[in-house]
Design an enzyme around this catalytic site. Structure first.
Site, PDB file in Angstrom:
ATOM      1  N   GLY A   1       0.767  -1.107   0.098  1.00 16.34           N
ATOM      2  CA  GLY A   1      -0.078   0.111   0.026  1.00 16.34           C
ATOM      3  C   GLY A   1       0.853   1.178   0.005  1.00 16.34           C
TER       4      GLY A   1
ATOM      5  N   ASP B   1       0.600   0.193   8.979  1.00 15.14           N
ATOM      6  CA  ASP B   1      -0.095  -0.798  10.175  1.00 15.14           C
ATOM      7  C   ASP B   1       0.820  -0.862  11.167  1.00 15.14           C
ATOM      8  OD1 ASP B   1      -2.115  -1.179   8.760  1.00 15.14           O
ATOM      9  OD2 ASP B   1      -1.464  -3.066   7.790  1.00 15.14           O
TER      10      ASP B   1
ATOM     11  N   MET C   1      -7.740   1.340   9.444  1.00 15.07           N
ATOM     12  CA  MET C   1      -6.975  -0.036   8.946  1.00 15.07           C
ATOM     13  C   MET C   1      -6.459  -0.442  10.131  1.00 15.07           C
ATOM     14  SD  MET C   1      -5.463   1.338   5.235  1.00 15.07           S
ATOM     15  CE  MET C   1      -6.694   1.418   3.833  1.00 15.07           C
ATOM     16  N   GLY C   2      -5.991  -1.727   9.688  1.00 15.45           N
ATOM     17  CA  GLY C   2      -5.087  -2.531  10.845  1.00 15.45           C
ATOM     18  C   GLY C   2      -5.648  -3.916  10.707  1.00 15.45           C
TER      19      GLY C   2
ATOM     20  N   TYR D   1      -8.837   4.474   2.396  1.00 15.74           N
ATOM     21  CA  TYR D   1      -7.623   4.617   1.782  1.00 15.74           C
ATOM     22  C   TYR D   1      -7.115   6.320   2.241  1.00 15.74           C
ATOM     23  CZ  TYR D   1      -7.696   0.602  -1.452  1.00 15.74           C
ATOM     24  OH  TYR D   1      -7.846  -0.455  -1.959  1.00 15.74           O
TER      25      TYR D   1
ATOM     26  N   GLN E   1      -6.532   7.469   4.859  1.00 12.55           N
ATOM     27  CA  GLN E   1      -5.438   7.172   5.785  1.00 12.55           C
ATOM     28  C   GLN E   1      -4.124   7.126   5.416  1.00 12.55           C
ATOM     29  OE1 GLN E   1      -6.975   4.060   8.734  1.00 12.55           O
ATOM     30  NE2 GLN E   1      -8.170   3.813   6.974  1.00 12.55           N
ATOM     31  N   ARG E   2      -3.939   6.473   3.989  1.00  9.50           N
ATOM     32  CA  ARG E   2      -2.727   6.278   3.623  1.00  9.50           C
ATOM     33  C   ARG E   2      -2.050   7.353   3.074  1.00  9.50           C
ATOM     34  NH1 ARG E   2      -3.807   0.571   0.574  1.00  9.50           N
ATOM     35  NH2 ARG E   2      -3.958   1.653  -1.230  1.00  9.50           N
TER      36      ARG E   2
END
Length: 404
Positions: free
Chosen positions: A13, A138, A180-181, A295, A297-298
């Site tokens: 990612g 992560d 996410m995680g 997405y 967050q990325r």
């Protein structure tokens, strides 16, 4: 140190700072006289097999610096995991292009890719230096204190929940945000860094390190709501029941998996919808809303930790130095020293590849749905400078006249 060409690739990612690592590796490689050319593989190992390279030797330093500050993966990425046949195709291309240095930026699966390529190169007696450069939002790479990409994503999550808290104060209700995680709850736990006042949300934080029970969850939400008139919940996408089955799989008859066999947890709002529906049905609370940060967050533009940028650049630079001056393959790892500074080491690939780090018990509150002061102390320095703040009006109430 031997003559040859360099290949840099990005896997997994995208993050807000992965381009810093790529540019760090490229610019550092261009300093060494034994490096003939520096290539970038488009879309990771797939780009190697397809001979889809960019000649980064010709790229200007100025433009590389601009790309370094741009989120996402400038070279493109991939989720593919090479098997023996795939690796043989990689070697065929590497030999044809006389490539002697392979730098792969990525997380757990990417580190395993580097391990496989490294081992197959040794079997083929092909002189290839393979270095894994860490990256994952992560924060689940073992050995590392933290991983590039995580601090910026954590900053986004903290700011997002800070904003949600302000919204929820104005129009109270229950808000459930899915973060996410898959196996590690570090990013979900980062939501706690957005709290300033004692009654700020998130009021409940659920992590994959603890078993998730739906009835207990509803009871927790109702208790907070009855006490405060509102409730903000941060939930990891990887929450699972006592049997280890992800809660998300209860929603679908067919569960999509990626090339590594991982259940596709992201890219859908199903988990948030499920939890919202359950809370409404079992608690009787009418105003319940859910979001999936997804997405955003990325690679969110404008929400980058300066600490993260600096360290992402440095792991790219160190990877090249280890490759040129050392005699072994490995993974660059980050180690915290003092209150907050870091040191870098080259760790054997077998110690990192394919392994998953989770949040230690010392970071998780005894009740199982909050974080500890130890975690807040751990994360705060990583978020960088300029975190926004929130303020409130003082409660200078005017006495009632009609007494209604």
């Amino acid at each position: 140190m031997f003559k040859g060409k360099v290949v840099v690739a990005q896997g997994g990612g995208p993050t807000a700072v992965i381009n810093q690592s790529m540019v760090g590796a490229v610019l550092e490689s261009r300093k060494f006289r034994n490096v003939e050319l520096v290539y970038g593989a488009v879309h990771g190992v797939r780009g190697i097999v397809d001979e889809h390279f960019l000649d980064l030797t010709q790229e200007t330093t100025h433009n590389l610096e601009m790309v370094a500050e741009t989120p996402s993966s400038a070279l493109g990425s991939t989720r593919e995991k090479p098997d023996l046949k795939y690796c043989q195709e990689i070697f065929k291309v590497l030999k044809a292009h006389e490539i002697g240095y392979f730098f792969y930026i990525g997380g757990n699966d990417s580190s395993d890719t580097v391990r496989i390529v490294s081992e197959e190169a040794a079997k083929a007696d092909y002189g290839l230096r393979c270095i894994h450069i860490p990256k994952t939002i992560d924060n689940d790479l073992v050995v590392n204190d933290h991983t590039p990409g995580f601090p910026s994503a954590a900053r986004f999550v903290a700011q997002a929940f800070s904003g949600v808290n302000l919204d929820n104060q104005a129009l109270p209700g229950v808000y459930i945000g899915v973060v996410m995680g898959r196996h590690a709850g570090f990013l979900t736990a980062a939501s706690a860094l957005g709290k300033k006042f004692q009654d700020d949300g998130p009021h409940l934080i659920y992590l994959p390190e603890r078993t998730f029970d739906v009835d207990t969850f509803v009871s927790d939400v109702k208790e907070v709501y009855d006490r405060t008139g509102r409730c903000i919940v941060a939930v990891s996408e990887g929450i699972h029941d006592a049997s280890g089955e992800p809660i998300i799989t209860k929603l679908a008859e067919e569960v999509e998996r990626d090339a590594h066999g991982n259940v596709q947890l992201s890219g859908t709002g199903a988990l948030a919808d499920l939890l919202v529906s359950v809370v409404k049905k079992k608690s009787g609370i009418k105003r319940v809303r859910g979001d999936t940060l997804g997405y955003l967050q990325r690679s969110f533009v404008g929400c980058v930790s300066d600490v993260d940028q600096r360290e992402a650049r440095e792991v790219g630079e160190k990877a090249v130095q280890y490759a040129m001056w050392g005699q072994t393959n490995g993974s660059v790892t980050i180690h915290r020293t003092g209150f907050y500074s870091v040191d870098y080491q080259l760790t054997p690939l077998l110690d990192v590849a394919g392994k998953t780090r989770t949040m230690p018990d010392s970071f998780i509150a005894a009740n199982g749905h909050d974080v500890t002061t130890d975690f807040l102390m751990y994360l705060r320095p990583l978020l960088g400078r300029g975190m926004p703040d929130a303020y409130r009006l003082r409660d200078n109430r005017v006495a009632k006249v009609l007494n209604r």
